[in-house]
Motif scaffolding. Structure first.
Motif, PDB file in Angstrom:
ATOM      1  N   LEU A  74       0.861  -1.194   0.000  1.00  0.00           N
ATOM      2  CA  LEU A  74       0.000   0.000   0.000  1.00  0.00           C
ATOM      3  C   LEU A  74       0.889   1.232   0.000  1.00  0.00           C
ATOM      4  CD1 LEU A  74      -2.877   1.251   0.285  1.00  0.00           C
ATOM      5  CD2 LEU A  74      -2.489   1.235   2.762  1.00  0.00           C
ATOM      6  N   TYR A  75       0.686   2.082  -0.997  1.00  0.00           N
ATOM      7  CA  TYR A  75       1.372   3.384  -1.063  1.00  0.00           C
ATOM      8  C   TYR A  75       0.463   4.395  -0.379  1.00  0.00           C
ATOM      9  CZ  TYR A  75       4.532   1.144  -4.288  1.00  0.00           C
ATOM     10  OH  TYR A  75       5.468   0.293  -4.839  1.00  0.00           O
ATOM     11  N   THR A  76       1.003   5.036   0.628  1.00  0.00           N
ATOM     12  CA  THR A  76       0.163   5.857   1.493  1.00  0.00           C
ATOM     13  C   THR A  76       0.904   7.103   1.943  1.00  0.00           C
ATOM     14  OG1 THR A  76      -1.118   5.794   3.561  1.00  0.00           O
ATOM     15  CG2 THR A  76       0.937   4.578   3.556  1.00  0.00           C
ATOM     16  N   SER A  77       0.182   7.983   2.606  1.00  0.00           N
ATOM     17  CA  SER A  77       0.806   9.139   3.242  1.00  0.00           C
ATOM     18  C   SER A  77      -0.035   9.486   4.456  1.00  0.00           C
ATOM     19  CB  SER A  77       0.818  10.325   2.269  1.00  0.00           C
ATOM     20  OG  SER A  77       1.072  11.520   2.985  1.00  0.00           O
ATOM     21  N   PRO A 119     -12.762   9.054   6.643  1.00  0.00           N
ATOM     22  CA  PRO A 119     -11.564   9.855   6.318  1.00  0.00           C
ATOM     23  C   PRO A 119     -11.903  11.236   5.781  1.00  0.00           C
ATOM     24  CG  PRO A 119     -11.400   7.659   5.353  1.00  0.00           C
ATOM     25  CD  PRO A 119     -12.794   7.780   5.884  1.00  0.00           C
ATOM     26  N   TRP A 120     -12.991  11.314   5.047  1.00  0.00           N
ATOM     27  CA  TRP A 120     -13.389  12.604   4.470  1.00  0.00           C
ATOM     28  C   TRP A 120     -13.795  13.581   5.573  1.00  0.00           C
ATOM     29  CZ3 TRP A 120     -18.554  14.425   4.564  1.00  0.00           C
ATOM     30  CH2 TRP A 120     -18.735  15.642   3.890  1.00  0.00           C
ATOM     31  N   LEU A 121     -14.677  13.138   6.468  1.00  0.00           N
ATOM     32  CA  LEU A 121     -15.150  14.063   7.501  1.00  0.00           C
ATOM     33  C   LEU A 121     -14.050  14.371   8.524  1.00  0.00           C
ATOM     34  CD1 LEU A 121     -17.511  15.770   8.429  1.00  0.00           C
ATOM     35  CD2 LEU A 121     -18.360  13.834   9.755  1.00  0.00           C
ATOM     36  N   ALA A 122     -13.250  13.347   8.868  1.00  0.00           N
ATOM     37  CA  ALA A 122     -12.159  13.577   9.828  1.00  0.00           C
ATOM     38  C   ALA A 122     -11.211  14.655   9.293  1.00  0.00           C
ATOM     39  CB  ALA A 122     -11.396  12.276  10.069  1.00  0.00           C
ATOM     40  N   HIS A 123     -10.916  14.578   8.000  1.00  0.00           N
ATOM     41  CA  HIS A 123      -9.981  15.536   7.396  1.00  0.00           C
ATOM     42  C   HIS A 123     -10.594  16.938   7.365  1.00  0.00           C
ATOM     43  CE1 HIS A 123      -6.134  15.800   5.446  1.00  0.00           C
ATOM     44  NE2 HIS A 123      -6.616  16.421   4.394  1.00  0.00           N
ATOM     45  N   ILE A 136      -2.647   9.562  -4.069  1.00  0.00           N
ATOM     46  CA  ILE A 136      -2.463   8.582  -3.001  1.00  0.00           C
ATOM     47  C   ILE A 136      -3.868   8.244  -2.484  1.00  0.00           C
ATOM     48  CG2 ILE A 136      -1.402   8.196  -0.738  1.00  0.00           C
ATOM     49  CD1 ILE A 136       0.561  10.492  -1.496  1.00  0.00           C
ATOM     50  N   PRO A 137      -4.198   6.986  -2.293  1.00  0.00           N
ATOM     51  CA  PRO A 137      -3.362   5.786  -2.222  1.00  0.00           C
ATOM     52  C   PRO A 137      -3.244   5.042  -3.552  1.00  0.00           C
ATOM     53  CG  PRO A 137      -5.596   5.227  -1.572  1.00  0.00           C
ATOM     54  CD  PRO A 137      -5.608   6.698  -1.899  1.00  0.00           C
ATOM     55  N   SER A 138      -2.322   4.052  -3.560  1.00  0.00           N
ATOM     56  CA  SER A 138      -2.236   3.049  -4.625  1.00  0.00           C
ATOM     57  C   SER A 138      -1.948   1.716  -3.960  1.00  0.00           C
ATOM     58  CB  SER A 138      -1.087   3.337  -5.589  1.00  0.00           C
ATOM     59  OG  SER A 138      -1.210   4.606  -6.171  1.00  0.00           O
ATOM     60  N   ALA A 183      -6.076   7.852   1.694  1.00  0.00           N
ATOM     61  CA  ALA A 183      -5.269   6.681   2.045  1.00  0.00           C
ATOM     62  C   ALA A 183      -5.861   5.960   3.250  1.00  0.00           C
ATOM     63  CB  ALA A 183      -3.837   7.098   2.351  1.00  0.00           C
ATOM     64  N   TYR A 184      -6.655   6.691   4.026  1.00  0.00           N
ATOM     65  CA  TYR A 184      -7.220   6.068   5.226  1.00  0.00           C
ATOM     66  C   TYR A 184      -8.439   5.210   4.918  1.00  0.00           C
ATOM     67  CZ  TYR A 184      -3.539   7.370   8.139  1.00  0.00           C
ATOM     68  OH  TYR A 184      -2.279   7.393   8.688  1.00  0.00           O
ATOM     69  N   VAL A 185      -8.892   5.219   3.672  1.00  0.00           N
ATOM     70  CA  VAL A 185      -9.913   4.233   3.268  1.00  0.00           C
ATOM     71  C   VAL A 185      -9.280   2.836   3.375  1.00  0.00           C
ATOM     72  CG1 VAL A 185     -11.404   3.425   1.402  1.00  0.00           C
ATOM     73  CG2 VAL A 185     -11.140   5.888   1.800  1.00  0.00           C
ATOM     74  N   PRO A 186      -8.148   2.586   2.686  1.00  0.00           N
ATOM     75  CA  PRO A 186      -7.536   1.265   2.871  1.00  0.00           C
ATOM     76  C   PRO A 186      -7.024   1.010   4.286  1.00  0.00           C
ATOM     77  CG  PRO A 186      -6.250   2.601   1.314  1.00  0.00           C
ATOM     78  CD  PRO A 186      -7.546   3.294   1.532  1.00  0.00           C
ATOM     79  N   HIS A 187      -6.490   2.021   4.956  1.00  0.00           N
ATOM     80  CA  HIS A 187      -5.995   1.761   6.318  1.00  0.00           C
ATOM     81  C   HIS A 187      -7.130   1.278   7.225  1.00  0.00           C
ATOM     82  CE1 HIS A 187      -1.836   2.887   6.057  1.00  0.00           C
ATOM     83  NE2 HIS A 187      -2.136   4.024   5.449  1.00  0.00           N
ATOM     84  N   LEU A 188      -8.265   1.961   7.170  1.00  0.00           N
ATOM     85  CA  LEU A 188      -9.410   1.536   7.990  1.00  0.00           C
ATOM     86  C   LEU A 188      -9.863   0.136   7.576  1.00  0.00           C
ATOM     87  CD1 LEU A 188     -11.559   4.812   8.002  1.00  0.00           C
ATOM     88  CD2 LEU A 188     -10.723   3.664  10.053  1.00  0.00           C
TER      89      LEU A 188
END
Ligand SMILES: N[C@@H](CCC(=O)N[C@@H](CS)C(=O)NCC(=O)O)C(=O)O
Length: 290
Positions: free
Chosen positions: A11-14, A232-236, A63-65, A20-25
């Motif tokens: 996972l390429y993330t930042s 991730p959208w609302l948190a950001h 990002i992400p990939s 990127a927090y879609v895949p992390h979650l």
């Protein structure tokens, strides 16, 4: 399900990337073990997402990939990455309900928060007047815009065959001009007007989201792919407005009120946030807002 388990992936993330927090979650919600994947950090804040090496993986430079030997090509959309992670891991129920109506609701919610009018860049980079612009110029926003421009020009000069650099240099160049010219001119006035409209659209989008939510989770009684995208959208957005505590809606509400005086976060949105922020995957990925 194979005996050897799901294929290994990268996972390429930042840390600075909301999507990127879609895949992390999802990784945590589905119970992947750290031994099943590699994480590669890509510098979003300093424009390293535009490096020719990364653009080879993700031609959009976003990002992400996700890459895996089992895939013919990298996955470069958070929605596709989520689906891959969901279908390739046998543990736990799918994040996509079987019921067609619920499934449609999930897809609608995901599409809703990915609309251009709901981009959190509005909060992070736009300004409605000279005062807001001065505040942005004194924040990380200016470094962000300027580092990107520098990287886009540098990589574009040495890699003229990559089309991304031309379009993104032009696009980011408009922001660069707004952030770096000392006098306020007609371009600034247009920028302010666009931003004012942007806040009205953003408020409308939040109200629409409130009416779309089902509860206790976004699409009903189970955590679904919709929650993995809306969080991730609302948190950001909450963080971008200056929120510190996880449940701090106030700063974003105040920011929006400047353009939409009667704006208030809907009760369903707040209930949903309380429910989803009590989950383990949320706690792990959001010890604080970001
Ligand atoms: N539709 C894409 C959007 C990804 C995206 O825009 N990511 C942001 C970070 S959250 C990014 O990489 N922005 C860099 C840019 O476009 O300049 C997805 O959902 O994966």
């Amino acid at each position: 399900m194979s005996d050897t388990g799901p294929p290994r992936f990268t996972l390429y993330t930042s840390d600075a990337s909301q999507w990127a927090y879609v895949p992390h979650l999802t990784i945590d919600e589905k119970g992947y073990k750290p031994s099943q994947y590699d994480i590669k950090q890509v510098g979003l804040v300093n424009g390293e997402n535009f490096s020719p090496e990364y653009v080879q993986i993700n031609p959009n430079g976003t990002i992400p990939s996700l890459t895996s030997a089992s895939l013919p090509e990298p996955l470069i959309e958070s929605a596709d990455i989520l689906k891959y992670l969901d279908f390739n891991h046998p543990k736990g129920p799918s994040l996509f309900p079987v019921d067609p109506e619920q499934r449609l609701k999930v897809e609608e919610l995901i599409a809703h928060v990915h609309q251009t009018k709901l981009s959190t860049n509005l909060i992070l980079l736009q300004a409605r007047d000279a005062q807001e612009l001065s505040a942005k110029k004194a924040s990380f926003s200016k470094d962000f815009v300027n580092s990107r421009q520098e990287k886009l020009i540098r990589y574009g000069t040495t890699n003229p065959q990559i089309p991304l650099y031309t379009s993104r240099t032009r696009e980011n160049g408009k922001l660069y001009h707004i952030y770096n010219s000392s006098a306020i001119g007609p371009d600034h006035e247009q920028f302010f007007a666009d931003s004012r409209k942007g806040y009205k659209d953003f408020a409308a989008g939040l109200n629409e989201l409130n009416s779309m939510l089902v509860l206790p989770y976004a699409a009903g009684d189970k955590v679904t792919a919709a929650d993995m995208h809306i969080v991730p959208w609302l948190a950001h957005a909450l963080w971008g407005a200056g929120g510190k505590a996880i449940d701090e809606f106030h700063p974003l509400e105040e920011l929006i009120k400047k353009s939409v005086p009667d704006f208030k976060f809907g009760e369903k949105t707040k209930s949903w946030w309380r429910n989803i922020s009590a989950t383990d995957s949320f706690h792990k990925n959001y010890p604080t807002l970001h």
